[in-house]
Design a protein around this motif. Structure first.
Motif, PDB file in Angstrom:
ATOM      1  N   THR A   1      35.553  55.571  -4.894  1.00 17.73           N
ATOM      2  CA  THR A   1      35.396  57.001  -5.128  1.00 17.73           C
ATOM      3  C   THR A   1      36.626  57.519  -5.873  1.00 17.73           C
ATOM      4  O   THR A   1      37.760  57.245  -5.487  1.00 17.73           O
ATOM      5  CB  THR A   1      35.216  57.789  -3.824  1.00 17.73           C
TER       6      THR A   1
ATOM      7  N   GLN B   1      38.334  60.862  -6.778  1.00 18.78           N
ATOM      8  CA  GLN B   1      38.262  62.271  -6.407  1.00 18.78           C
ATOM      9  C   GLN B   1      38.699  63.217  -7.533  1.00 18.78           C
ATOM     10  O   GLN B   1      38.323  64.389  -7.539  1.00 18.78           O
ATOM     11  CB  GLN B   1      39.095  62.527  -5.152  1.00 18.78           C
TER      12      GLN B   1
ATOM     13  N   VAL C   1      31.999  57.781  -8.913  1.00 18.18           N
ATOM     14  CA  VAL C   1      32.304  56.486  -8.314  1.00 18.18           C
ATOM     15  C   VAL C   1      32.298  55.458  -9.431  1.00 18.18           C
ATOM     16  O   VAL C   1      31.555  55.590 -10.414  1.00 18.18           O
ATOM     17  CB  VAL C   1      31.306  56.087  -7.200  1.00 18.18           C
TER      18      VAL C   1
ATOM     19  N   THR D   1      29.212  62.064  -9.522  1.00 16.13           N
ATOM     20  CA  THR D   1      28.842  62.556  -8.189  1.00 16.13           C
ATOM     21  C   THR D   1      29.066  64.064  -8.167  1.00 16.13           C
ATOM     22  O   THR D   1      29.247  64.689  -9.210  1.00 16.13           O
ATOM     23  CB  THR D   1      29.700  61.897  -7.105  1.00 16.13           C
TER      24      THR D   1
ATOM     25  N   PRO E   1      34.622  63.435  -4.630  1.00 13.11           N
ATOM     26  CA  PRO E   1      34.029  62.417  -3.758  1.00 13.11           C
ATOM     27  C   PRO E   1      35.074  61.762  -2.867  1.00 13.11           C
ATOM     28  O   PRO E   1      36.183  61.448  -3.319  1.00 13.11           O
ATOM     29  CB  PRO E   1      33.428  61.418  -4.744  1.00 13.11           C
ATOM     30  N   GLN E   2      34.711  61.515  -1.615  1.00 12.85           N
ATOM     31  CA  GLN E   2      35.661  61.003  -0.634  1.00 12.85           C
ATOM     32  C   GLN E   2      35.159  59.714   0.028  1.00 12.85           C
ATOM     33  O   GLN E   2      35.444  58.625  -0.424  1.00 12.85           O
ATOM     34  CB  GLN E   2      35.935  62.081   0.425  1.00 12.85           C
TER      35      GLN E   2
ATOM     36  N   LEU F   1      32.413  56.883   1.586  1.00 12.04           N
ATOM     37  CA  LEU F   1      31.173  56.262   1.115  1.00 12.04           C
ATOM     38  C   LEU F   1      30.776  55.134   2.046  1.00 12.04           C
ATOM     39  O   LEU F   1      31.621  54.514   2.692  1.00 12.04           O
ATOM     40  CB  LEU F   1      31.316  55.741  -0.314  1.00 12.04           C
TER      41      LEU F   1
ATOM     42  N   VAL G   1      27.663  59.078  -0.568  1.00 13.82           N
ATOM     43  CA  VAL G   1      29.031  59.486  -0.894  1.00 13.82           C
ATOM     44  C   VAL G   1      29.209  60.961  -0.549  1.00 13.82           C
ATOM     45  O   VAL G   1      28.482  61.821  -1.070  1.00 13.82           O
ATOM     46  CB  VAL G   1      29.337  59.278  -2.394  1.00 13.82           C
TER      47      VAL G   1
ATOM     48  N   CYS H   1      30.996  64.551  -0.786  1.00 15.35           N
ATOM     49  CA  CYS H   1      31.752  65.306  -1.793  1.00 15.35           C
ATOM     50  C   CYS H   1      32.093  66.673  -1.197  1.00 15.35           C
ATOM     51  O   CYS H   1      31.388  67.665  -1.448  1.00 15.35           O
ATOM     52  CB  CYS H   1      30.932  65.462  -3.075  1.00 15.35           C
TER      53      CYS H   1
END
Length: 217
Positions: A72, A74, A79, A95, A99-100, A102, A113, A115
Motif C-alpha cells: 500500500t 499512502q 497499491v 485505490t 491506503p493503509q 490490506l 484495502v 483507505c
C-alpha cells in the motif's frame, strides 16, 4: 526510515519491511539472524532509493499462493504488486485516498484495502475500502464501510470481512454511549463477500479509536 509493515517471504528466506517514507522497501536476508543482509527494493523503475516522500509504503502482504506481494502506497493512493521471484513491478492499481491495511481472502480472488482518509469518492463521508481482484490485478469497487476504516479481518469460512472504523474525524457520527476514554467511540461493520455490500443494519459500537480487529477461528 520509519519502518512499519512487515511480511516474511513464503520460503522464509527474506523479511520485507516498509520504509513508510520514500520510494522503497527493505528486503532483509535472514538465513543468518546474527548477520542479516539488507537491500532496498525500489517501488518504481528509477532504481534509485530515496527518502523523499513519493509513494510512502505503509503495509505489505503476500498473495495466498506466495507468488506476488502487494504494497500500500499512502502518498500516491495506490497499491503496487511485485513478483516474489525477482521483486519486479507487475502492476499499479489505484485505490481510495491514503491506503493503509490490506488482507487477502483465501476463498475468493479478493484483496481488501482500507483507505481511512478517502474524502473524494463518497460525498460528505471520509473513508473507503478498495476491493481488488488480485488475480486480474483490477479494482472491483470502492465501498464506504464507515468513517475512517483502518483494521480489517477476513473470515473466509463464513464469507465476511470485519472492518474497524476509527471515527476520529469531527465529521463522523456521534457515539450512542460515552466511553471511559476521551473522544468518540468507533464501530465495526461487515462486508459480505458474496455481495460485496455491507451486512444490513450491522454496526457494533466499540471503544474510542479502534485501530485493528481480529476474530477467533
Amino acid at each position: 526510515e520509519w519502518p512499519h509493515g512487515c511480511s516474511f517471504s513464503p520460503d522464509d528466506k527474506f523479511l520485507y519491511v516498509t520504509a513508510q517514507y520514500g520510494n522503497f522497501i527493505y528486503k532483509i536476508t535472514i538465513a543468518d539472524p546474527l548477520d542479516p543482509q539488507f537491500e532496498k527494493v525500489v517501488l518504481d523503475t528509477s532504481k534509485t532509493p530515496s527518502v523523499s516522500s513519493k509513494y510512502d509504503p505503509h503495509e505489505i502482504r503476500f498473495t495466498p499462493d506466495g507468488s506476488v506481494y502487494f504494497v500500500t502506497c499512502q502518498k500516491s493512493n495506490e497499491v503496487r504488486a511485485f513478483s516474489a521471484a525477482n521483486d519486479s513491478l507487475i502492476k499499479t492499481i489505484s485505490t481510495g485516498v491514503f491506503p493503509q491495511e490490506l488482507d487477502f481472502s483465501s476463498s475468493t480472488n479478493y484483496l481488501f484495502v482500507t483507505c481511512p482518509e478517502d474524502n473524494q469518492n463518497f460525498p460528505d463521508k471520509i473513508g473507503s475500502v478498495a476491493i481488488i481482484d488480485y488475480k486480474k490485478m483490477a479494482l472491483v469497487k470502492l465501498i464506504h464501510t464507515g468513517f475512517q476504516p483502518h483494521g480489517l479481518a477476513i473470515d473466509d469460512e463464513n464469507g465476511k470481512v470485519y472492518i474497524a472504523n476509527r471515527n476520529v474525524s469531527s465529521d463522523g457520527p456521534a457515539s450512542h454511549h460515552t466511553g471511559a476514554c476521551g473522544g468518540k467511540n468507533g464501530y465495526i461493520t461487515i462486508i459480505d463477500m458474496a455481495t460485496l455490500e455491507l451486512v444490513d443494519e450491522y454496526s457494533a459500537e466499540v471503544s474510542v479509536d479502534p485501530y485493528s480487529v481480529a476474530f477467533k477461528k
